[in-house]
Design an enzyme around this catalytic site. Structure first.
Site, short mmCIF file in Angstrom:
data_model
loop_
_atom_site.label_atom_id
_atom_site.label_comp_id
_atom_site.label_asym_id
_atom_site.label_seq_id
_atom_site.Cartn_x
_atom_site.Cartn_y
_atom_site.Cartn_z
N ASP A 203 0.84 -1.20 0.00
CA ASP A 203 0.00 0.00 0.00
C ASP A 203 0.88 1.25 0.00
O ASP A 203 0.37 2.38 -0.08
CB ASP A 203 -1.02 -0.01 1.15
CG ASP A 203 -0.37 -0.04 2.51
OD1 ASP A 203 0.87 -0.15 2.60
OD2 ASP A 203 -1.11 0.05 3.52
N SER A 204 2.21 1.05 0.01
CA SER A 204 3.14 2.16 -0.23
C SER A 204 2.86 2.79 -1.59
O SER A 204 3.34 3.88 -1.88
CB SER A 204 4.58 1.67 -0.17
OG SER A 204 4.77 0.54 -0.99
N LYS B 177 -0.98 -9.36 3.22
CA LYS B 177 -0.18 -8.87 4.35
C LYS B 177 -1.04 -7.94 5.21
O LYS B 177 -1.79 -7.12 4.69
CB LYS B 177 1.06 -8.12 3.86
CG LYS B 177 1.91 -7.54 5.00
CD LYS B 177 3.31 -7.18 4.57
CE LYS B 177 3.42 -5.88 3.86
NZ LYS B 177 3.00 -4.70 4.65
N GLU C 3 -0.94 -5.46 8.84
CA GLU C 3 -0.12 -4.80 9.86
C GLU C 3 -0.73 -5.02 11.24
O GLU C 3 -1.95 -4.91 11.40
CB GLU C 3 -0.05 -3.29 9.58
CG GLU C 3 0.69 -2.97 8.28
CD GLU C 3 0.84 -1.48 8.03
OE1 GLU C 3 0.58 -0.68 8.95
OE2 GLU C 3 1.22 -1.13 6.90
N GLU D 67 9.65 -4.12 10.54
CA GLU D 67 10.02 -2.80 9.98
C GLU D 67 10.47 -1.84 11.06
O GLU D 67 9.86 -1.74 12.14
CB GLU D 67 8.82 -2.19 9.22
CG GLU D 67 9.15 -0.79 8.69
CD GLU D 67 8.22 -0.26 7.62
OE1 GLU D 67 7.27 -0.95 7.23
OE2 GLU D 67 8.48 0.88 7.16
O1 KIV Z 1 3.66 -1.07 1.69
C1 KIV Z 1 4.81 -1.54 1.56
O2 KIV Z 1 5.47 -1.35 0.54
C2 KIV Z 1 5.35 -2.31 2.67
C3 KIV Z 1 6.78 -2.73 2.60
C4 KIV Z 1 7.71 -1.59 2.60
C5 KIV Z 1 7.11 -3.74 3.62
O3 KIV Z 1 4.65 -2.60 3.58
#
Ligand code: KIV
Length: 281
Positions: free
Chosen positions: A51-52, A119, A121, A188
């Protein structure tokens, strides 16, 4: 040159085996088909549609506004470019806040997005959700320490676990997500000693970012390692290329040739066929 894990699609079993055999896991983000093909061609084991993309692709200040539909769209694009790497999709903010929502939305990631895992968090707070989702056959990668979706609660993108109390919470988070059934975990923004200790303690692979070299693997945002944004220089990123300069130079050269009438030249132009030429004449 280090060996890649497999020549077939990388699975959760391959990743577990890699940890057991002390072979480091490589992971990168990708947000589109072209980059996915490049990352796959380089033999990266896991591709994350992070989500980056809210910051890297959409130009926002944080990841919070990213929607599930946007994540699924980018995951579909990336899936078409991968042959070998495992494809993980980040669950965006507030799409897994209840177990029922998480199950429904993670299901969409796999069925519509063609992701092979999701994924999430969080640690102890999402353990129950991870349990529910993994029980339905959806592999979950956890993400603890600096969790960007909690940027406001954490007071910014700050290293976590420097002090004893917070370090202890992160240790508890690691145990909770493993017990809940996560197949791996991103560590992280934390002291390397803490990340190494957690990596030793867990049976599942740990993937570090800003967490030192004692993890079982490493992840970076692909644009960062390629040096696409000259202004973004956090300590944990190493640049392996300076694509900002390369790309701007190439585009300047193109613009210059267009302005001077050099491009397109003969080699890049088409001609009428002889028959058509006669017709035109
Ligand atoms: O959103 C993302 O790109 C991430 C990674 C940097 C681990 O969570």
């Amino acid at each position: 040159m280090s060996k890649v894990a497999t020549s077939h699609k990388v699975t959760v079993l391959d990743l577990r085996r890699m940890k057991a055999e002390n072979r480091r896991i490589t992971m990168l983000t990708a947000y589109d088909y072209t980059m996915a093909r490049l990352v796959d061609a380089a033999g990266i084991d896991i591709v994350l549609v992070g989500d980056s993309l809210g910051m890297v692709v959409q130009g926002r200040d944080n990841t919070l506004p990213v929607t599930l539909d946007q994540m699924i769209y980018h995951t579909q694009c990336v899936a078409r470019g991968l042959q070998r790497a495992q494809l993980v999709m980040d669950m965006p903010f507030m799409t897994y806040h209840t177990s029922a929502k998480a199950l429904e939305n993670a299901g969409r990631a796999l069925s519509e997005g063609a992701a092979e895992a999701v994924k999430m968090e969080g640690g102890e707070d999402v353990a129950e959700t991870i349990y529910t989702v993994t029980r339905q056959g959806i592999p979950v990668m956890a993400h603890i320490g600096l969790t960007p979706q909690s940027v406001h609660a954490l007071g910014g993108f700050k290293v976590q676990g420097r002090k004893a109390e917070r370090a202890e919470q992160i240790r508890r988070d690691a145990v909770a997500i493993e017990q809940a059934g996560a197949f791996s975990v991103v560590l992280e923004g934390m002291p390397k000693e803490l990340a190494a200790e957690i990596s030793q303690a867990l049976a599942i692979p740990t993937i570090g970012i800003g967490a030192g070299n004692g993890c079982d693997g490493q992840v970076l945002v692909v644009n960062d390692l390629l040096g696409m944004d000259e202004a973004f220089k956090p300590r944990f990123v190493k640049r392996y290329a300076n694509l900002h300069e390369t790309i701007v130079e190439a585009i300047r050269a193109y613009a210059g040739e267009v302005r001077e009438g050099i491009f397109p030249d003969e080699a890049h132009s088409f001609h009428l066929s002889t028959r058509r030429k006669r017709e035109v004449a």
